[in-house]
Design a protein around this motif. Sequence first.
Motif, PDB file in Angstrom:
ATOM      1  N   GLY A 132       0.644  -1.249   0.101  1.00 24.09           N
ATOM      2  CA  GLY A 132      -0.043  -0.155  -0.052  1.00 24.09           C
ATOM      3  C   GLY A 132       0.736   1.267  -0.057  1.00 24.09           C
ATOM      4  O   GLY A 132       0.169   2.206   0.071  1.00 24.09           O
ATOM      5  N   PHE A 133       2.026   1.153  -0.121  1.00 29.10           N
ATOM      6  CA  PHE A 133       2.856   2.393  -0.240  1.00 29.10           C
ATOM      7  C   PHE A 133       4.075   2.261  -1.238  1.00 29.10           C
ATOM      8  O   PHE A 133       4.405   1.194  -1.681  1.00 29.10           O
ATOM      9  CB  PHE A 133       3.796   2.376   1.253  1.00 29.10           C
ATOM     10  N   LEU A 134       4.080   3.580  -1.852  1.00 26.71           N
ATOM     11  CA  LEU A 134       4.919   3.722  -2.969  1.00 26.71           C
ATOM     12  C   LEU A 134       6.296   4.192  -2.452  1.00 26.71           C
ATOM     13  O   LEU A 134       6.429   4.843  -1.565  1.00 26.71           O
ATOM     14  CB  LEU A 134       4.607   4.845  -4.047  1.00 26.71           C
ATOM     15  N   LEU A 170       5.292   7.060  -0.094  1.00 27.59           N
ATOM     16  CA  LEU A 170       3.836   7.884  -0.287  1.00 27.59           C
ATOM     17  C   LEU A 170       2.824   6.721   0.000  1.00 27.59           C
ATOM     18  O   LEU A 170       3.086   5.592  -0.464  1.00 27.59           O
ATOM     19  CB  LEU A 170       4.225   8.191  -1.682  1.00 27.59           C
ATOM     20  N   ASN A 171       1.868   7.102   0.596  1.00 30.46           N
ATOM     21  CA  ASN A 171       0.896   6.208   0.723  1.00 30.46           C
ATOM     22  C   ASN A 171      -0.011   6.349  -0.455  1.00 30.46           C
ATOM     23  O   ASN A 171      -0.732   7.319  -1.032  1.00 30.46           O
ATOM     24  CB  ASN A 171      -0.209   7.161   2.036  1.00 30.46           C
ATOM     25  N   ALA A 172      -0.315   4.932  -1.036  1.00 32.09           N
ATOM     26  CA  ALA A 172      -0.558   4.965  -2.399  1.00 32.09           C
ATOM     27  C   ALA A 172      -2.459   5.020  -2.316  1.00 32.09           C
ATOM     28  O   ALA A 172      -3.062   5.404  -3.330  1.00 32.09           O
ATOM     29  CB  ALA A 172      -0.490   3.450  -3.242  1.00 32.09           C
ATOM     30  N   ALA A 173      -2.843   5.028  -1.095  1.00 31.00           N
ATOM     31  CA  ALA A 173      -4.534   5.109  -1.027  1.00 31.00           C
ATOM     32  C   ALA A 173      -4.805   6.546  -1.211  1.00 31.00           C
ATOM     33  O   ALA A 173      -6.006   6.781  -1.688  1.00 31.00           O
ATOM     34  CB  ALA A 173      -4.755   4.503   0.309  1.00 31.00           C
ATOM     35  N   ASN A 174      -4.223   7.665  -0.487  1.00 32.02           N
ATOM     36  CA  ASN A 174      -4.340   8.877  -0.545  1.00 32.02           C
ATOM     37  C   ASN A 174      -3.466   9.960  -1.094  1.00 32.02           C
ATOM     38  O   ASN A 174      -3.740  11.076  -1.008  1.00 32.02           O
ATOM     39  CB  ASN A 174      -4.784   9.105   0.744  1.00 32.02           C
ATOM     40  N   THR A 218       2.539  11.854   2.042  1.00 36.38           N
ATOM     41  CA  THR A 218       3.764  11.579   2.014  1.00 36.38           C
ATOM     42  C   THR A 218       4.200  10.893   3.636  1.00 36.38           C
ATOM     43  O   THR A 218       3.631  11.116   4.652  1.00 36.38           O
ATOM     44  CB  THR A 218       4.764  12.820   2.053  1.00 36.38           C
ATOM     45  N   GLY A 219       4.555   9.651   3.369  1.00 37.50           N
ATOM     46  CA  GLY A 219       5.167   9.119   4.449  1.00 37.50           C
ATOM     47  C   GLY A 219       6.412   9.527   5.244  1.00 37.50           C
ATOM     48  O   GLY A 219       6.215   9.830   6.298  1.00 37.50           O
ATOM     49  N   TRP A 220       7.198   9.494   4.165  1.00 41.77           N
ATOM     50  CA  TRP A 220       8.720  10.243   4.676  1.00 41.77           C
ATOM     51  C   TRP A 220       9.436  10.642   3.371  1.00 41.77           C
ATOM     52  O   TRP A 220       9.238   9.949   2.399  1.00 41.77           O
ATOM     53  CB  TRP A 220       9.331   9.449   5.728  1.00 41.77           C
ATOM     54  N   ILE A 221      10.311  11.468   3.447  1.00 44.72           N
ATOM     55  CA  ILE A 221      11.230  11.903   2.559  1.00 44.72           C
ATOM     56  C   ILE A 221      12.589  11.794   3.274  1.00 44.72           C
ATOM     57  O   ILE A 221      13.016  12.871   4.030  1.00 44.72           O
ATOM     58  CB  ILE A 221      11.064  13.231   1.750  1.00 44.72           C
ATOM     59  N   ASP A 222      13.318  11.024   2.888  1.00 43.39           N
ATOM     60  CA  ASP A 222      14.974  11.099   3.571  1.00 43.39           C
ATOM     61  C   ASP A 222      15.721  12.212   3.124  1.00 43.39           C
ATOM     62  O   ASP A 222      15.670  12.879   2.086  1.00 43.39           O
ATOM     63  CB  ASP A 222      15.651   9.844   3.117  1.00 43.39           C
TER      64      ASP A 222
END
Length: 406
Positions: free
Chosen positions: A307-309, A321-325, A328-332
Motif C-alpha cells: 500500500g505504499f510507493l 508515499l501512501n498509495a491510497a491517498n 507523504t510517509g517520509w522523505i529522507d
Amino acid sequence: MKRKIMFIASFLMIVIFAANLYSQDWPQFRGPSRDSKATGFKAPASWPEKLELQWRDTVGTGDASPVLVGEKIYLHTRQGGDEVILCLDASTGKEVWKESYASASSTGPSASHPGPRSTPAVASGKIVTFGVTGILSCLDAGTGKVVWRKENPTNAVPSFFTGMSPLIVDNVCIVHVGAKDNGQVLALDLNTGNEKWKWSGDGPAYASPSLMRIEGQKHIIVQTEKNLMALNFSDGKLLWQVPAIPIQRFYNCVSPYIDGNKIYYTGQGTGTKALEVVKQGSNFSTKELWSTAEVGAKWNTPVLINGFLYGFTDLRKIYSLNAANGQTGWIDAATSSDFATIVDCGSVIIGFPSTGYLIVMKPDPKAYTEIAKYKVSETPVYAFPVISGNTIYVKDAETLMMYKID
C-alpha cells in the motif's frame, strides 16, 4: 554404495545451485511483469561488509539494462561504429553469440550517451532490441540469427533520441516510434515483423509501454510526450487518454506503475497522480483518485509494497508515499540522485542511483531505514540491476559485472 551416495549428493548440490542462480528470469524492462519485482531473493541473516565480485566483462557503451532468461544474459550496447547484441553465459560471462550492425550514434545534447538506452525484450525464443537511432531488430535468442529488422531511414527519433523499451505480449511486439508531435504505436507480429495495427498521434516519450489486464481485456498503457493513454491490444483503438504535459526541463521519462485497475504516474514536474480505470457500459474511462505536488520523480518509476510507493524524487531523495491517498510517509534528508532504479525484493528494497551505490533498505512506511550500502561501480550507472535469486548483475558505462550476496 558410499561412493554412489556421495555422487548423488554432489549432483543434487549442483542442481540446487543452478536452480538458485536462475531462479528468476528478468526478460524485459522492469522485470517479468514490468513492476520491478524480483522474486526468489532471500535476504541474508547478516549482510556482508561488501559484495563479492564474481566476474567482470567489457561489453560496450550504453544505458540499456541487461535481461536474463534461463542461463543466458543478453545486452544491447555500442562498440565502435556498431550497435551490438550480445548473449553471454550467465554464470561465467563468456560470450555465446554476438550480432552487430552499423548505426550512427546520438548527437547534440545526447552525445554523452551514444549507446542504446532501450532495454531488450525476450519472449518465445526471440529477442527484440531498439537502437538509439530507432533501428528495431528481432533475433533468434538461441543463435543470434536475425529474424527481421526495421531500419529508420527518415531518422525519426525524439529530441534526445530513443528511450522506449519494447513490450512483447502474446507474440506481438509493441513499440512507440517516431519524432516530436508525430509518433506511431506499432503492433508487430513477433515472428515476421508484419504490422498488425498502428496508432498515430503523439510523439514518443522516454517512458515505455506496459500491459494492463482489466475486465477480461488487455490494454496497452502508453506514456506519450504529452498524454497518458490506453490502446486496445486487439486492434490498437484509443480507449482513453488524460493530459500529462511536462513542465520545463521535464520530458516524460517515467513509466507508469500499474496495479490492477489503478495507475500511478509522475515525471511531469508537477508531483505524482493516481487514477482508476473504470468500465462504463462498453467503454472505459478514468477517474483521478488523488494528486500531490509534494513528491514527484524525474526518471524513476516507484515500487508499490503493502500500500505504499517507494522511489527517488526529482530532488534526489528517497521517499515513501501512501498509495491510497497520496500522503507523504517520509522523505529522507540525504541527497542521492534523481536518476535511479528501484527493485522490490520482498523483505527489502534495493535502490540503485547513478552514483554506483546499491542501497538496501526496509519497506517501512513510517521511516527510512537503511540496511546496507555497497559501492559496485566506479562509473555512473543508468541501467536496472538484474536480481536473480541472490545474484546481482550490474551494467555500468562499459562493463557487465556479476555479484553474489551470501
